[in-house]
Write an enzyme that holds these catalytic residues in place. Structure first.
Site, PDB file in Angstrom:
ATOM      1  N   PHE A 384       1.838  -4.295 -10.930  1.00  0.00           N
ATOM      2  CA  PHE A 384       2.600  -5.539 -11.074  1.00  0.00           C
ATOM      3  C   PHE A 384       4.058  -5.429 -10.596  1.00  0.00           C
ATOM      4  CE2 PHE A 384      -0.262  -5.108 -14.881  1.00  0.00           C
ATOM      5  CZ  PHE A 384      -1.370  -5.633 -14.219  1.00  0.00           C
ATOM      6  N   CYS A 385       4.304  -4.647  -9.553  1.00  0.00           N
ATOM      7  CA  CYS A 385       5.679  -4.498  -9.027  1.00  0.00           C
ATOM      8  C   CYS A 385       6.641  -4.058 -10.123  1.00  0.00           C
ATOM      9  CB  CYS A 385       6.179  -5.780  -8.362  1.00  0.00           C
ATOM     10  SG  CYS A 385       5.337  -6.123  -6.831  1.00  0.00           S
ATOM     11  N   ALA A 386       6.125  -3.307 -11.070  1.00  0.00           N
ATOM     12  CA  ALA A 386       6.979  -2.732 -12.111  1.00  0.00           C
ATOM     13  C   ALA A 386       6.423  -1.333 -12.381  1.00  0.00           C
ATOM     14  CB  ALA A 386       6.959  -3.595 -13.366  1.00  0.00           C
TER      15      ALA A 386
END
Ligand SMILES: Cc1ncc(COP(=O)(O)O)c(C=O)c1O
Length: 462
Positions: A384-386
Site C-alpha cells: 500500500f505504498c507504505a
C-alpha cells in the site's frame, strides 16, 4: 455564471444529495455488474476507496452541467472564459471554506496529494529540518529526501507519537526552520493520528506542520484552524472527484518566498528582456505562482462540488454511517481466527473505513484475486505504498512475493503482504456483508477456482 448553468447546477445539487444519509450517497458504478469465474454476474462491490473512491453522482452531475460552458481560464476574453474563471476562483473559496482555512491562507490547486507534498518540499526554506514518521504513505515519506530529514520510529500509541515528536524536536537547532509531516488517517490501518496534539508539539518547538489529509478529508471534517496545522494536502480522486486535481492549502509565506514550482505562463505577472540579453520575471504572489500552465478547470470544479456535497450530506451523518460499516467488518473479521487485522494503536483507536489484514496460510494476492473473481469484490493487496509501516506491522523483511498456488505464509507464519478493504460514503451494507461472507467462505472452504502467478500477481488460471 449564466442563468441556465445556475439552474443546471442547482438541479444537480438538489437531486443527488441524501441529507439524512441513512443510505449511502449516490456514486457512479453502483449498478455495474462484473462476471464471476464461477459463472454469472454480480454487482461490483468497490471496496478500494482508499486507493480511489468512485465519483459522487452529484459531482458527475455538476461537472456534466458545467461541461458545455467550459472555457479557457484567466486571460480569455470570451464569455465562457470569464464564466470558467469565475467558477475556478470560486472553487478556491469553496475549498478554503471546506478546510476552514485562515483568511490569509492560500489554496493551491495541484494534481494530487503527492504533487502537493512535493510542491511543499520544493518551497522549504534553506536548511529546513523535516520530521516524519516512518509510518507515512510514501507520498509523505519521500518528498523530503533532499532536506535534512529525520525519520521517526513507529509509535504504538497516539501519546507515544506525540512524545516521540517532542523528543526529536527538543534535540533540533531551535533557530532554524523545521517542518513536521503527518498523516491524518493511515492508509493502512485507518487509524486517526493525534494531529492537534502533534501540531501543538510542533509549534511549541518553533516547527511547522503539514497534514496529509488524503485519507482523512473524505471521511472526517478537517479544520485547519481547529487542528492548527500550517498546511493541508488532499487528492480529488479520494474525495469522490476523480478528475485529476489535488489541493495544497495553508500559509502563504513559504509558498511566496520560493521560486515557482513550475516556471511558465500563469505563474508569471511580467516578463521582459534585459539589456544583457537575459529575461527578468516578476512572479505572482498569489496561489497562481505555483499553478503555471493551463489549469485543470474540471478537476478543480469537481473538488469544489465534492466539498459541497459532503458538507451538505453532513459529516456527522457520514461518520455515523461509516462507523456502522466499520463495526460490521471488524466484527465479521474477528469471527475468523485465521484473520489478523493490522493495527498500530489497538482495537479501540478511532479510525476511518480502511482495514488491512492478513489471513494465515494465504498469499494475500491469492486471497484478493479470489475475492474479485469469485465474489465480484474489489480490494487491494500488497504494501500500500507504505512499505516501512506494513513491514513493521507484519514483522517481515522485504522479499519477493511467493507463487500464488503455494501460500507464502503457512498457518502461524508471517505474511509478506497484506489485504486492504476500504469503503466510504457510497458503500451500501450489502458490499461489506458480502465481503465478510466471502472471507469466511474462502477461509473455511478454500478458493473454488485455480489461480496462477502473472507478473507477480495472482490471476484466475483461465
Ligand atoms: C495517506 C496518503 N497520502 C498520500 C497519498 C497519495 O495520494 P495521491 O496518489 O492521490 O497523490 C495516499 C494515496 O493512497 C495516501 O493514502
Amino acid at each position: 455564471m449564466s442563468a441556465s448553468l445556475n439552474a443546471a447546477v442547482a438541479t444537480a445539487t438538489t437531486t443527488a444529495v441524501d441529507p439524512a444519509c441513512a443510505e449511502p450517497l449516490a456514486v457512479l458504478g453502483r449498478d455495474v455488474t462484473v462476471p464471476l469465474v464461477t459463472g454469472g454476474e454480480v454487482s461490483y462491490a468497490a471496496l478500494d476507496y482508499a486507493a480511489s473512491a468512485p465519483a459522487l453522482q452529484r459531482v458527475w452531475d455538476d461537472v456534466a452541467a458545467y461541461a458545455p460552458y467550459y472555457g479557457s481560464v484567466h486571460r480569455g476574453a470570451g464569455y465562457l472564459s470569464q464564466l470558467s474563471t469565475d467558477l475556478f476562483e470560486q472553487s478556491r473559496v469553496t475549498v478554503a471554506e471546506f478546510l476552514d482555512c485562515r483568511p490569509t491562507d492560500q489554496v493551491v490547486f495541484t494534481r494530487s496529494t503527492t504533487d502537493s507534498l512535493n510542491l511543499l518540499a520544493a518551497v522549504l526554506p534553506a536548511d529546513c529540518q523535516v520530521f516524519v514518521f516512518e509510518t507515512e504513505h510514501h507520498a509523505s515519506l519521500l518528498p523530503w529526501v533532499d532536506a535534512q530529514v529525520t525519520y521517526l520510529n513507529a509509535p504504538r500509541t497516539p501519546a507515544e507519537a506525540v512524545a516521540t515528536l517532542e523528543r526529536a524536536l527538543a534535540d533540533r537547532d531551535p533557530y532554524g526552520p523545521a517542518l513536521v509531516c503527518v498523516t491524518g488517517a493511515s492508509n493502512v490501518t485507518g487509524e486517526l493520528w493525534p494531529v492537534k496534539e502533534l501540531a501543538a508539539a510542533a509549534h511549541a518547538h518553533g516547527a511547522r506542520i503539514v497534514l496529509d489529509a488524503a485519507q482523512l478529508a473524505p471521511h472526517h471534517p478537517v479544520s485547519v484552524q481547529e487542528l492548527d496545522v500550517d498546511w493541508v494536502a488532499f487528492s480529488g480522486h479520494k474525495l469522490y472527484a476523480p478528475f485529476g486535481s489535488g489541493v495544497l492549502a495553508g500559509r502563504a509565506d513559504w509558498l511566496q518566498q520560493a521560486q515557482p514550482y513550475l516556471a511558465g505562463g500563469g505563474a508569471s505577472r511580467k516578463v521582459a528582456r534585459r539589456e544583457d540579453g537575459g529575461v527578468d520575471v516578476e512572479w505572482h504572489t498569489t496561489a497562481a505562482r505555483h499553478e503555471a500552465g493551463s489549469p485543470n478547470v474540471i478537476g478543480v470544479y469537481s473538488i469544489a462540488s465534492a466539498c459541497k456535497a459532503l458538507t451538505e450530506a453532513g459529516f456527522e451523518n457520514l461518520v455515523a454511517r461509516e462507523r456502522h460499516l466499520i463495526a460490521k467488518v471488524r466484527k465479521g473479521l474477528a469471527e475468523v481466527p485465521a484473520v489478523r487485522i493490522l493495527s498500530l494503536f489497538g482495537d479501540d483507536a478511532p479510525r476511518v473505513g480502511v482495514i488491512s489484514f492478513v489471513v494465515d496460510g494465504w498469499n494475500s494476492s491469492h486471497f484478493a484475486a479470489a475475492l474479485s473473481a469469485e465474489y465480484g469484490i474489489g480490494v487491494r493487496d500488497g504494501l500500500f505504498c507504505a512499505h516501512p509501516l506494513v513491514r513493521t506491522l507484519l514483522g517481515s523483511e522485504p522479499q519477493a512475493q511467493g507463487e500464488c498456488g503455494a501460500p507464502e505464509a503457512a498457518p502461524g507464519e508471517r505474511s509478506l503482504n497484506a489485504i486492504r478493504v476500504s469503503f466510504g460514503a457510497g458503500t451500501p451494507d450489502e458490499h461489506v456483508e458480502r465481503f465478510v461472507r466471502a472471507v469466511k467462505e474462502l477461509v473455511a472452504d478454500g478458493a473454488k477456482w485455480q489461480y496462477r502467478t502473472e507478473e507477480g500477481r495472482c490471476v484466475p488460471a483461465v
